[in-house]
Design a protein around this motif. Structure first.
Motif, PDB file in Angstrom:
ATOM      1  N   SER A 140      16.458 -76.185 -24.881  1.00  0.00           N
ATOM      2  CA  SER A 140      17.341 -76.762 -23.739  1.00  0.00           C
ATOM      3  C   SER A 140      18.315 -77.494 -24.441  1.00  0.00           C
ATOM      4  O   SER A 140      19.519 -77.476 -23.783  1.00  0.00           O
ATOM      5  N   LEU A 141      18.152 -77.991 -25.694  1.00  0.00           N
ATOM      6  CA  LEU A 141      19.406 -78.584 -26.442  1.00  0.00           C
ATOM      7  C   LEU A 141      20.500 -77.727 -26.623  1.00  0.00           C
ATOM      8  O   LEU A 141      21.765 -77.675 -26.210  1.00  0.00           O
ATOM      9  N   LEU A 142      20.086 -76.382 -26.924  1.00  0.00           N
ATOM     10  CA  LEU A 142      21.217 -75.455 -27.242  1.00  0.00           C
ATOM     11  C   LEU A 142      21.836 -74.907 -25.950  1.00  0.00           C
ATOM     12  O   LEU A 142      23.068 -74.647 -26.094  1.00  0.00           O
ATOM     13  N   THR A 143      21.260 -74.733 -24.917  1.00  0.00           N
ATOM     14  CA  THR A 143      21.642 -74.217 -23.827  1.00  0.00           C
ATOM     15  C   THR A 143      22.644 -75.485 -23.204  1.00  0.00           C
ATOM     16  O   THR A 143      23.596 -74.878 -22.583  1.00  0.00           O
ATOM     17  N   GLN A 144      22.288 -76.703 -23.319  1.00  0.00           N
ATOM     18  CA  GLN A 144      23.167 -77.674 -22.756  1.00  0.00           C
ATOM     19  C   GLN A 144      24.578 -77.868 -23.600  1.00  0.00           C
ATOM     20  O   GLN A 144      25.562 -77.909 -22.974  1.00  0.00           O
ATOM     21  N   MET A 145      24.265 -77.415 -24.801  1.00  0.00           N
ATOM     22  CA  MET A 145      25.509 -77.493 -25.701  1.00  0.00           C
ATOM     23  C   MET A 145      26.278 -76.355 -25.398  1.00  0.00           C
ATOM     24  O   MET A 145      27.748 -76.433 -25.457  1.00  0.00           O
ATOM     25  N   VAL A 146      25.904 -75.079 -24.883  1.00  0.00           N
ATOM     26  CA  VAL A 146      26.589 -73.993 -24.618  1.00  0.00           C
ATOM     27  C   VAL A 146      27.092 -74.330 -23.072  1.00  0.00           C
ATOM     28  O   VAL A 146      28.429 -74.101 -22.834  1.00  0.00           O
ATOM     29  N   GLU A 147      26.507 -74.789 -22.359  1.00  0.00           N
ATOM     30  CA  GLU A 147      26.993 -75.481 -21.048  1.00  0.00           C
ATOM     31  C   GLU A 147      28.269 -76.124 -20.885  1.00  0.00           C
ATOM     32  O   GLU A 147      29.068 -75.953 -20.286  1.00  0.00           O
ATOM     33  N   ARG A 152      33.761 -79.521 -23.324  1.00  0.00           N
ATOM     34  CA  ARG A 152      33.908 -80.775 -24.065  1.00  0.00           C
ATOM     35  C   ARG A 152      34.755 -80.666 -25.400  1.00  0.00           C
ATOM     36  O   ARG A 152      35.520 -81.581 -25.922  1.00  0.00           O
ATOM     37  N   TYR A 153      34.910 -79.287 -25.799  1.00  0.00           N
ATOM     38  CA  TYR A 153      35.988 -79.411 -26.975  1.00  0.00           C
ATOM     39  C   TYR A 153      37.170 -78.527 -26.433  1.00  0.00           C
ATOM     40  O   TYR A 153      37.819 -77.905 -27.419  1.00  0.00           O
ATOM     41  N   GLN A 154      37.581 -78.572 -25.377  1.00  0.00           N
ATOM     42  CA  GLN A 154      38.726 -77.904 -24.896  1.00  0.00           C
ATOM     43  C   GLN A 154      40.012 -78.243 -25.387  1.00  0.00           C
ATOM     44  O   GLN A 154      40.830 -77.418 -26.055  1.00  0.00           O
ATOM     45  N   ASP A 166      33.328 -70.656 -34.839  1.00  0.00           N
ATOM     46  CA  ASP A 166      32.132 -70.668 -35.673  1.00  0.00           C
ATOM     47  C   ASP A 166      30.960 -71.226 -35.097  1.00  0.00           C
ATOM     48  O   ASP A 166      29.984 -70.953 -35.125  1.00  0.00           O
ATOM     49  N   MET A 167      31.288 -72.626 -34.636  1.00  0.00           N
ATOM     50  CA  MET A 167      30.391 -73.448 -34.115  1.00  0.00           C
ATOM     51  C   MET A 167      29.668 -72.681 -32.766  1.00  0.00           C
ATOM     52  O   MET A 167      28.403 -72.785 -32.845  1.00  0.00           O
ATOM     53  N   LEU A 168      30.353 -72.108 -32.046  1.00  0.00           N
ATOM     54  CA  LEU A 168      29.772 -71.376 -30.735  1.00  0.00           C
ATOM     55  C   LEU A 168      28.988 -70.105 -31.477  1.00  0.00           C
ATOM     56  O   LEU A 168      27.868 -69.741 -30.868  1.00  0.00           O
ATOM     57  N   SER A 169      29.717 -69.393 -32.290  1.00  0.00           N
ATOM     58  CA  SER A 169      28.922 -68.395 -32.829  1.00  0.00           C
ATOM     59  C   SER A 169      27.533 -68.643 -33.549  1.00  0.00           C
ATOM     60  O   SER A 169      26.458 -67.858 -33.213  1.00  0.00           O
ATOM     61  N   PHE A 170      27.622 -69.653 -34.237  1.00  0.00           N
ATOM     62  CA  PHE A 170      26.214 -70.255 -34.924  1.00  0.00           C
ATOM     63  C   PHE A 170      25.049 -70.770 -33.728  1.00  0.00           C
ATOM     64  O   PHE A 170      24.160 -70.501 -33.848  1.00  0.00           O
ATOM     65  N   THR A 171      25.835 -71.159 -32.601  1.00  0.00           N
ATOM     66  CA  THR A 171      24.860 -71.700 -31.747  1.00  0.00           C
ATOM     67  C   THR A 171      24.061 -70.692 -30.675  1.00  0.00           C
ATOM     68  O   THR A 171      23.004 -70.533 -30.984  1.00  0.00           O
ATOM     69  N   LEU A 172      24.934 -69.381 -30.632  1.00  0.00           N
ATOM     70  CA  LEU A 172      24.603 -68.470 -30.140  1.00  0.00           C
ATOM     71  C   LEU A 172      23.424 -67.474 -30.853  1.00  0.00           C
ATOM     72  O   LEU A 172      22.679 -66.900 -30.463  1.00  0.00           O
ATOM     73  N   TRP A 186      11.985 -66.017 -20.789  1.00  0.00           N
ATOM     74  CA  TRP A 186      13.524 -65.971 -20.332  1.00  0.00           C
ATOM     75  C   TRP A 186      13.885 -66.559 -18.830  1.00  0.00           C
ATOM     76  O   TRP A 186      15.069 -66.656 -18.444  1.00  0.00           O
ATOM     77  N   ASP A 187      12.798 -66.556 -18.190  1.00  0.00           N
ATOM     78  CA  ASP A 187      13.038 -67.060 -16.858  1.00  0.00           C
ATOM     79  C   ASP A 187      13.309 -68.508 -16.512  1.00  0.00           C
ATOM     80  O   ASP A 187      13.699 -69.178 -15.420  1.00  0.00           O
ATOM     81  N   THR A 188      13.633 -69.362 -17.764  1.00  0.00           N
ATOM     82  CA  THR A 188      13.899 -70.715 -17.446  1.00  0.00           C
ATOM     83  C   THR A 188      15.209 -71.109 -17.410  1.00  0.00           C
ATOM     84  O   THR A 188      15.495 -72.131 -17.490  1.00  0.00           O
ATOM     85  N   PHE A 189      16.223 -70.241 -17.560  1.00  0.00           N
ATOM     86  CA  PHE A 189      17.479 -70.509 -17.544  1.00  0.00           C
ATOM     87  C   PHE A 189      18.304 -70.564 -16.483  1.00  0.00           C
ATOM     88  O   PHE A 189      18.024 -69.845 -15.490  1.00  0.00           O
TER      89      PHE A 189
END
Length: 744
Positions: A140-147, A152-154, A166-172, A186-189
């Motif tokens: 959930s933390l990772l998905t929030q960071m992606v969303e 946030r870092y625009q 690199d940050m986004l690549s490592f997160t994914l 997978w149904d939880t996203f």
């Protein structure tokens, strides 16, 4: 037998107990510790002993892990994989490590956050760590960071673009690895998360790492959840995916085709044809042909697999027509038969005012339908009530008549005007041929998880199956004439002619022609006469001499040949083979290599990052299995990994390539061979190591071939000499021995 006792003073080296493993254990800032691990003792006791040796308190916050590139934690479940000579590392426990990383990835410092995400991507490959991190609601933390990440870092993105990428690549990467363990559904996203991942497919086209992981996530979503399929299908279009196929990175092209295949596979039946039409409009086939198949580089195994899947899914669109019976009352369907007749005979319309003209027309139609080669001359619609091939056969006939009109008219008129009973009935032949082509291309079957047998020629035409039929119906007509088959006993003639035609088609397909024209050219070189020559040659090569002297000679030679085959199998095991790790959730390029030591006493194996170009050295394979420890070799449904994996268990092709080595009380080494040849080589080689008989089809074929060659070599001097069934009689003894040979 006598028992030899060692003298009292002599020392006999006893082998170490099976439960004792000698290892080296590392700890940062200290010299490695050599110790013996008793596998019967609890792992917590061993960790406490190691911690005590370095005066470390709170031993419950420590764990052992492999000190190789995997860094996997050692648990009670996998501790049996520890081998003598292994190097281990004392480190923080999975729970402690997961907690620390959970906090670190939320750091306000960009550098600290980047380093934490890099570590997370690495640790997430280990299921032990993954379980602990997931328990902390890490997904959930990772998905929030992606969303929220992009917004946030625009501002930072412009000045710190490499860092952000690199940050986004490592997160994914971490997300993909964590989900790959199958712990979380997978149904939880959320839709927001799906939208964000879909947007990366367009935004980060130049960032290979982010694009690759985004495509991998989309593929997994579609394959693993019906709800997510619908959401992804709304967010991503074929038009957005096509540009990625026009690039030069084969890995991105592979993932792109994998997403298209997933969308294709999971689409409802009523939407599948609609999607196929969209793919045709976007010229997917010609783009793949130009930028993938005919690109100036070799196609790797994973790309070949995805092209094979796309080929199978495309042909499976024919299943509906193949399983649809013709309705004799349907006027639109009957009009197709009228059109076949019209094109063939170009009959002028008859006046229909009088009943006589109607009768005359019926008589004419019956005569023409007979010439067209239908079984039911009065109502040919009845010929298409058998499924398969159902209406697909009629579709093929109409396509042939319209798009290859000259060839169609020539075949029909040529056969309808013959009076020697050797005519080839076009209607019946087309129905049988369509059925056979569906069997060859396995129309209606789900794609195999291991196969990569795609045919480039099927990507050269939008109507490749129909064109394939058009070439093959002309071949059938030609072969029918060459075999001088008769239509009187059609069933008998059909069986023999169809066998030859199938052999011609299969032999031509084996050469992987790059175009339909090349396929046609290959068939021209495979006439009936040529097939007979090939069969005769193969029969001679495998000739089974039945005379008694030859049988005795074969019996005498056979052990020598079997020993030769055994040595060849063992030599192949020494060379080793790269095996693919299969995952029922998502197909990935994960490999492992296994090879036999030159002295045939140890199996060396280990994971690889990528498929090797040649042999992998023994010292780079971290795990070992002594041959003496092997208890049994099992195959197919008896394999433990076939019993565990429900999805794979259903796939007969995977089942036929599976084998396992059983050792110790519960140890097992599971294999899925890359192909049938490797499967036979390995099962033969392992059976030979265990002193058992080699029973594979490959051994039987090799034995027959080598025996035949050896016998022919030994009989070269006896050419044209009749070998008697019984040995000649021994002559009587001479009346006296008063003779001598003067050798001078």
């Amino acid at each position: 037998c006598p028992v030899v006792l060692a003298p009292k003073n002599s020392s006999v080296a006893m082998p170490p107990p099976a439960d004792i493993v000698k290892v080296a254990i590392e700890w940062p800032g200290a010299f490695p510790k050599l110790m013996e691990i008793d596998q019967k003792k609890p792992l917590s006791s061993i960790i406490k002993e190691v911690c005590d040796g370095w005066s470390l308190a709170n031993h419950d916050q420590f764990a052992l892990q492999h000190a190789d590139s995997s860094n996997f934690y050692i648990t009670e479940k996998n501790r049996n994989e520890i081998k003598n000579g292994a190097i281990l590392r004392l480190t923080t426990s999975p729970a402690q490590n997961a907690q620390q990383l959970h906090e670190r990835i939320q750091s306000s410092s960009m550098d600290a956050k980047l380093e934490a995400l890099k570590d997370l991507a690495n640790y997430s490959r280990d299921i032990t760590f993954a379980q602990e991190f997931i328990n902390l609601d890490g997904i959930s933390l990772l998905t929030q960071m992606v969303e929220s990440g992009t917004e946030r870092y625009q501002k930072l993105q412009k000045i710190m673009k490499p860092c952000f990428g690199d940050m986004l690549s490592f997160t994914l990467t971490a997300f993909v690895e964590l989900m790959d363990h199958g712990i979380v559904s997978w149904d939880t996203f959320s839709v927001a998360f799906i939208k964000k991942i879909a947007s990366y497919v367009n935004k980060f086209a130049s960032d290979i790492s982010i694009l690759q992981r985004s495509l991998a996530i989309l593929e997994s979503m579609v394959l693993n959840s019906h709800d997510l399929y619908q959401k992804v299908a709304q967010e991503i279009t074929i038009g957005q995916l096509i540009p990625h196929l026009q690039g030069t990175d084969q890995e991105i092209q592979t993932y792109t085709i994998a997403v298209i295949n997933a969308l294709f596979l999971k689409a409802p039946d009523d939407k599948r044809q609609e999607m196929a039409n969209i793919l045709a409009q976007k010229q997917l086939r010609s783009i793949i042909l130009t930028h993938v198949i005919r690109a100036q580089r070799a196609i790797n195994n994973e790309m070949a697999h995805q092209l094979y899947v796309l080929q199978v899914l495309t042909f499976n669109l024919l299943e509906d027509r193949m399983m649809t019976k013709m309705d004799p009352q349907d006027q639109a369907q009957r009009d197709i038969i009228f059109e076949l007749r019209r094109i063939a005979f170009d009959a002028e319309s008859e006046p229909n005012n009088s009943s006589g003209s109607i009768e005359k027309r019926k008589s004419m139609y019956t005569r023409d339908y007979k010439k067209l080669g239908f079984i039911n001359h009065v109502n040919p619609a009845m010929d298409f009530t058998q499924t398969p091939p159902g209406m697909l056969a009629l579709d093929n006939m109409l396509y042939f008549a319209k798009h290859h009109q000259d060839a169609y008219i020539r075949i029909v008129l040529e056969n309808s005007s013959r009076e020697d009973k050797h005519e080839c009935p076009f209607g019946r032949s087309s129905i049988e041929l369509t059925k056979m082509l569906c069997e060859i291309l396995k129309v209606g079957e789900l794609p195999s998880e291991t196969c990569n047998d795609f045919h480039p020629m099927f990507f050269t035409h939008d109507r490749s199956f129909e064109e394939f039929f058009c070439i093959c119906i002309q071949l059938l007509n030609k072969t029918w004439k060459e075999m001088r088959a008769t239509s009187e006993d059609f069933n008998k003639a059909r069986k023999s002619v169809m066998q030859v035609v199938k052999e011609q088609i299969m032999r031509a397909l084996t050469t992987k022609p790059s175009s339909l024209d090349q396929f046609k050219s290959k068939l021209q070189n495979l006439s009936y006469t040529e097939i007979l020559k090939i069969r005769q040659s193969e029969r001679m090569n495998q000739e089974d001499f039945q005379s008694r002297p030859i049988l005795e000679l074969k019996e005498k030679i056979q052990p020598e040949i079997l020993e030769l085959i055994k040595q060849q199998r063992l030599n192949r095991l020494v060379e080793g083979t790269c095996f693919r790790k299969l995952n029922s959730r998502r197909r990935q390029d994960k490999f492992w290599y296994c090879r036999l030591s030159p002295n045939h006493k140890v199996l060396h194996y280990g994971d690889l990052e990528e498929s090797p170009q040649g042999e992998v050295p023994h010292d780079s394979l971290q795990d070992k299995l002594p041959v003496a420890d092997i208890k049994a070799v099992v195959t197919g449904k008896d394999c433990p990994h076939m019993k565990e994996k429900g999805a794979l268990k259903q796939n007969k092709e995977v089942l036929d390539l599976a084998f396992s080595i059983l050792y110790d009380s519960s140890g097992q080494l599971n294999f899925i061979a890359p192909d049938k040849h490797e499967y036979c080589v390995w099962t033969d080689g392992l059976n030979a190591l265990l002193g058992k008989e080699m029973l594979s089809d490959l051994t039987r074929n090799d034995l027959d071939t080598l025996l035949s060659m050896e016998i022919k070599l030994r009989l070269l001097d006896l050419e044209n000499i009749q070998i008697p069934d019984a040995p000649p009689p021994i002559p009587k003894e001479p009346s006296n021995y008063d003779f001598v040979y003067d050798c001078n």
